[in-house]
Design a protein around this motif. Structure first.
Motif, PDB file in Angstrom:
ATOM      1  N   ARG A  31      -9.085  13.598  10.846  1.00 56.77           N
ATOM      2  CA  ARG A  31      -8.183  13.942   9.747  1.00 56.77           C
ATOM      3  C   ARG A  31      -7.152  12.841   9.488  1.00 56.77           C
ATOM      4  NH1 ARG A  31      -5.289  19.552  10.535  1.00 56.77           N
ATOM      5  NH2 ARG A  31      -7.115  19.956  11.790  1.00 56.77           N
ATOM      6  N   ILE A  32      -6.700  12.185  10.541  1.00 58.90           N
ATOM      7  CA  ILE A  32      -5.624  11.196  10.428  1.00 58.90           C
ATOM      8  C   ILE A  32      -6.114   9.851   9.899  1.00 58.90           C
ATOM      9  CG2 ILE A  32      -3.960   9.815  11.736  1.00 58.90           C
ATOM     10  CD1 ILE A  32      -3.672  12.265  13.608  1.00 58.90           C
ATOM     11  N   PHE A  33      -7.167   9.315  10.485  1.00 58.00           N
ATOM     12  CA  PHE A  33      -7.610   7.964  10.142  1.00 58.00           C
ATOM     13  C   PHE A  33      -8.480   7.942   8.891  1.00 58.00           C
ATOM     14  CE2 PHE A  33      -7.153   7.274  14.861  1.00 58.00           C
ATOM     15  CZ  PHE A  33      -6.116   6.358  14.773  1.00 58.00           C
ATOM     16  N   PRO A  34      -8.316   6.906   8.043  1.00 58.06           N
ATOM     17  CA  PRO A  34      -9.271   6.699   6.947  1.00 58.06           C
ATOM     18  C   PRO A  34     -10.666   6.485   7.540  1.00 58.06           C
ATOM     19  CG  PRO A  34      -7.352   5.254   6.691  1.00 58.06           C
ATOM     20  CD  PRO A  34      -7.258   5.889   8.056  1.00 58.06           C
ATOM     21  N   PRO A  35     -11.738   6.813   6.810  1.00 58.45           N
ATOM     22  CA  PRO A  35     -13.090   6.765   7.373  1.00 58.45           C
ATOM     23  C   PRO A  35     -13.460   5.441   8.058  1.00 58.45           C
ATOM     24  CG  PRO A  35     -13.139   7.875   5.271  1.00 58.45           C
ATOM     25  CD  PRO A  35     -11.740   7.354   5.445  1.00 58.45           C
ATOM     26  N   ALA A  36     -13.199   4.303   7.440  1.00 57.99           N
ATOM     27  CA  ALA A  36     -13.575   3.015   8.040  1.00 57.99           C
ATOM     28  C   ALA A  36     -12.781   2.762   9.328  1.00 57.99           C
ATOM     29  CB  ALA A  36     -13.355   1.881   7.045  1.00 57.99           C
ATOM     30  N   THR A  37     -11.527   3.120   9.336  1.00 56.20           N
ATOM     31  CA  THR A  37     -10.686   2.934  10.521  1.00 56.20           C
ATOM     32  C   THR A  37     -11.122   3.890  11.623  1.00 56.20           C
ATOM     33  OG1 THR A  37      -8.863   2.297   9.069  1.00 56.20           O
ATOM     34  CG2 THR A  37      -8.302   2.850  11.336  1.00 56.20           C
ATOM     35  N   PHE A  38     -11.458   5.113  11.247  1.00 55.28           N
ATOM     36  CA  PHE A  38     -11.950   6.093  12.218  1.00 55.28           C
ATOM     37  C   PHE A  38     -13.228   5.586  12.879  1.00 55.28           C
ATOM     38  CE2 PHE A  38     -14.393  10.043  13.165  1.00 55.28           C
ATOM     39  CZ  PHE A  38     -13.556  10.538  14.151  1.00 55.28           C
ATOM     40  N   GLU A  39     -14.097   4.991  12.080  1.00 56.25           N
ATOM     41  CA  GLU A  39     -15.348   4.444  12.608  1.00 56.25           C
ATOM     42  C   GLU A  39     -15.062   3.347  13.634  1.00 56.25           C
ATOM     43  OE1 GLU A  39     -19.064   1.895  10.840  1.00 56.25           O
ATOM     44  OE2 GLU A  39     -18.272   3.525   9.608  1.00 56.25           O
ATOM     45  N   ARG A  40     -14.133   2.448  13.333  1.00 49.26           N
ATOM     46  CA  ARG A  40     -13.767   1.386  14.282  1.00 49.26           C
ATOM     47  C   ARG A  40     -13.120   1.971  15.535  1.00 49.26           C
ATOM     48  NH1 ARG A  40     -13.229  -3.155  15.552  1.00 49.26           N
ATOM     49  NH2 ARG A  40     -11.164  -3.789  14.939  1.00 49.26           N
ATOM     50  N   PHE A  41     -12.307   3.002  15.350  1.00 50.15           N
ATOM     51  CA  PHE A  41     -11.649   3.676  16.471  1.00 50.15           C
ATOM     52  C   PHE A  41     -12.703   4.238  17.425  1.00 50.15           C
ATOM     53  CE2 PHE A  41      -9.556   7.557  18.203  1.00 50.15           C
ATOM     54  CZ  PHE A  41      -8.471   6.966  18.826  1.00 50.15           C
ATOM     55  N   ILE A  42     -13.752   4.808  16.882  1.00 53.90           N
ATOM     56  CA  ILE A  42     -14.839   5.359  17.696  1.00 53.90           C
ATOM     57  C   ILE A  42     -15.623   4.241  18.378  1.00 53.90           C
ATOM     58  CG2 ILE A  42     -17.059   6.565  17.598  1.00 53.90           C
ATOM     59  CD1 ILE A  42     -15.851   8.290  15.384  1.00 53.90           C
ATOM     60  N   GLU A  43     -15.892   3.166  17.639  1.00 57.23           N
ATOM     61  CA  GLU A  43     -16.686   2.058  18.163  1.00 57.23           C
ATOM     62  C   GLU A  43     -16.047   1.381  19.371  1.00 57.23           C
ATOM     63  OE1 GLU A  43     -17.307  -0.533  14.860  1.00 57.23           O
ATOM     64  OE2 GLU A  43     -18.851   0.740  13.980  1.00 57.23           O
ATOM     65  N   VAL A  44     -14.727   1.499  19.503  1.00 54.06           N
ATOM     66  CA  VAL A  44     -14.043   0.896  20.654  1.00 54.06           C
ATOM     67  C   VAL A  44     -14.649   1.418  21.950  1.00 54.06           C
ATOM     68  CG1 VAL A  44     -11.856   0.898  21.905  1.00 54.06           C
ATOM     69  CG2 VAL A  44     -11.875   0.407  19.464  1.00 54.06           C
TER      70      VAL A  44
END
Length: 100
Positions: A31-44
């Motif tokens: 809910r918080i992160f924009p989709p592209a940023t959320f994707e990078r957050f997960i990829e970490v």
């Protein structure tokens, strides 16, 4: 090289990534992160020790357009409105991101 503030933000993102690893918290982060940023957050990935990865993500987040940052603030505020204040010591905990 990252400055002191960048390093603090990177450590904060690393702590948030650890909280994300709990299944019950994932919806809030989405809910918080924009989709592209959320994707990078997960990829970490979980339990990432290399702080550079989080420093890169910090740069990406701070470089977001103002409207995206405002959307993130609004999402956090809505979570706060939905769940109210929960305190631990002098700290206010926001929404589902910290679990139940």
């Amino acid at each position: 090289e990252a400055g002191p503030l960048d390093r603090v933000q990177a450590y904060a993102l690393r702590a948030l990534r650890l909280l994300f690893s709990l299944e019950r918290n994932r919806k809030s982060f989405k809910r918080i992160f924009p989709p592209a940023t959320f994707e990078r957050f997960i990829e970490v990935g979980q339990y990432q020790r290399d702080l550079q990865v989080f420093e890169d993500l910090t740069e990406e987040i701070t470089g977001l357009p103002q409207e995206k940052k405002e959307q993130m603030r609004k999402a956090i505020s809505e979570m706060h409105d939905l769940h109210g204040d929960r305190k631990v010591g002098d700290y206010i905990l926001l929404g589902e991101a910290i679990g139940k």
